[in-house]
Design a protein around this motif. Structure first.
Motif, PDB file in Angstrom:
ATOM      1  N   UNK A   1       0.868  -1.362   0.000  1.00 39.65           N
ATOM      2  CA  UNK A   1       0.112   0.022  -0.078  1.00 39.65           C
ATOM      3  C   UNK A   1       0.943   1.099   0.076  1.00 39.65           C
ATOM      4  N   UNK A   2       1.945   1.221   0.679  1.00 45.99           N
ATOM      5  CA  UNK A   2       2.761   2.200   0.823  1.00 45.99           C
ATOM      6  C   UNK A   2       3.548   2.532  -0.369  1.00 45.99           C
ATOM      7  N   UNK A   3       3.814   1.591  -1.144  1.00 44.58           N
ATOM      8  CA  UNK A   3       4.449   1.739  -2.587  1.00 44.58           C
ATOM      9  C   UNK A   3       3.599   2.265  -3.466  1.00 44.58           C
TER      10      UNK A   3
ATOM     11  N   UNK B   1      -1.982  19.776  -6.923  1.00 46.70           N
ATOM     12  CA  UNK B   1      -0.677  19.328  -6.651  1.00 46.70           C
ATOM     13  C   UNK B   1      -0.457  19.168  -5.033  1.00 46.70           C
ATOM     14  N   UNK B   2      -0.955  20.188  -4.462  1.00 44.61           N
ATOM     15  CA  UNK B   2      -0.648  20.315  -2.882  1.00 44.61           C
ATOM     16  C   UNK B   2      -1.494  19.228  -2.294  1.00 44.61           C
ATOM     17  N   UNK B   3      -2.967  19.239  -2.926  1.00 43.74           N
ATOM     18  CA  UNK B   3      -3.642  17.971  -2.309  1.00 43.74           C
ATOM     19  C   UNK B   3      -2.794  16.635  -2.250  1.00 43.74           C
ATOM     20  N   UNK B   4      -2.530  16.305  -3.539  1.00 42.37           N
ATOM     21  CA  UNK B   4      -1.866  15.067  -3.763  1.00 42.37           C
ATOM     22  C   UNK B   4      -0.691  14.829  -2.737  1.00 42.37           C
ATOM     23  N   UNK B   5       0.069  15.827  -2.723  1.00 45.11           N
ATOM     24  CA  UNK B   5       1.044  15.705  -2.001  1.00 45.11           C
ATOM     25  C   UNK B   5       0.995  15.591  -0.451  1.00 45.11           C
ATOM     26  N   UNK B   6      -0.358  15.877   0.304  1.00 46.45           N
ATOM     27  CA  UNK B   6      -0.626  15.573   1.275  1.00 46.45           C
ATOM     28  C   UNK B   6      -0.705  14.179   1.642  1.00 46.45           C
ATOM     29  N   UNK B   7      -0.710  13.336   0.553  1.00 45.01           N
ATOM     30  CA  UNK B   7      -0.470  11.856   0.759  1.00 45.01           C
ATOM     31  C   UNK B   7       0.671  11.485   1.091  1.00 45.01           C
ATOM     32  N   UNK B   8       1.647  12.072   1.248  1.00 46.35           N
ATOM     33  CA  UNK B   8       3.040  11.961   1.702  1.00 46.35           C
ATOM     34  C   UNK B   8       2.967  11.654   3.161  1.00 46.35           C
ATOM     35  N   UNK B   9       2.065  12.044   4.110  1.00 47.17           N
ATOM     36  CA  UNK B   9       1.818  11.841   5.256  1.00 47.17           C
ATOM     37  C   UNK B   9       1.472  10.633   5.589  1.00 47.17           C
ATOM     38  N   UNK B  10       0.575  10.061   4.698  1.00 46.25           N
ATOM     39  CA  UNK B  10       0.072   8.592   4.797  1.00 46.25           C
ATOM     40  C   UNK B  10       1.123   7.515   4.440  1.00 46.25           C
TER      41      UNK B  10
END
Length: 146
Positions: free
Chosen positions: A54-56, A79-88
Motif C-alpha cells: 500500500x505504501x509503495x 498538486x498540493x492536495x496530492x502531496x498531502x498523501x505523503x503523510x500517509x
C-alpha cells in the motif's frame, strides 16, 4: 533544504523502487508458495507485506508529481492536495518498519525506539506547524475584519 526538497523526494523514491520490486517478487516467488503449502499464515508477516505494498502504491503518484515537468502541468491546489498523501506514506513506512522489527525472533529495542522517536518527533513538529498556520490564519482574518 527546502530548495532541494523535490529532488530529495525523487532520489528517495528512486532508492525505494528496487526495494519494493525485489521484496514483492521475493514474496510472490519464494515466500507465498511455501506459506500456501505449509498452511501457516503469519498475520504479522502478511501485515507488513500488505502495508508495504500500500505504501509503495501511495509513493508512485508522489514520485511522479515531484518531477518538475509533471508538477508544472498540474494546478497548484491539486498538486498540493496530492502531496498531502505523503503523510500517509510516512505513517505506512513507519508501521511497515515497526511490524518488521516486531516480527523478528529477538526485538532490537534500540532500532525500534530510534524509529519511533524519529516518527513521533516528526509528527509533533508537523502538528505544531499546522497549529501555527491556523493561528496565523485566524490573526489575518481578525485583522481584516477590524
Amino acid at each position: 533544504m527546502l530548495s532541494i526538497r523535490a529532488e530529495l523526494a525523487i532520489i528517495g523514491c528512486i532508492m525505494m523502487l528496487p526495494h519494493g520490486f525485489i521484496y514483492f517478487i521475493r514474496f510472490l516467488i519464494l515466500k507465498l508458495p511455501k506459506i500456501m503449502t505449509e498452511g501457516k499464515f503469519p498475520i504479522l508477516y502478511f501485515s507488513y507485506i500488505g502495508i508495504g505494498i500500500i505504501g509503495f502504491i501511495v509513493m508512485i503518484p508522489l514520485f511522479i508529481t515531484s518531477i518538475k515537468k509533471v508538477r508544472r502541468k498540474m494546478q497548484g491546489r491539486s498538486w498540493k492536495r496530492l502531496q498531502r498523501w505523503a503523510y500517509l506514506f510516512y505513517l505506512l513506512a513507519y508501521v511497515h518498519i515497526l511490524l518488521i522489527l516486531l516480527n523478528e525472533s529477538k526485538i532490537d529495542w534500540l532500532r525500534l525506539s530510534t524509529y519511533t522517536m524519529i516518527f513521533v518527533g516528526y509528527m509533533i513538529l508537523r502538528i505544531f506547524k499546522y497549529k501555527n498556520k491556523q493561528k496565523i490564519g485566524l490573526r489575518v482574518i481578525c485583522n481584516t475584519n477590524n
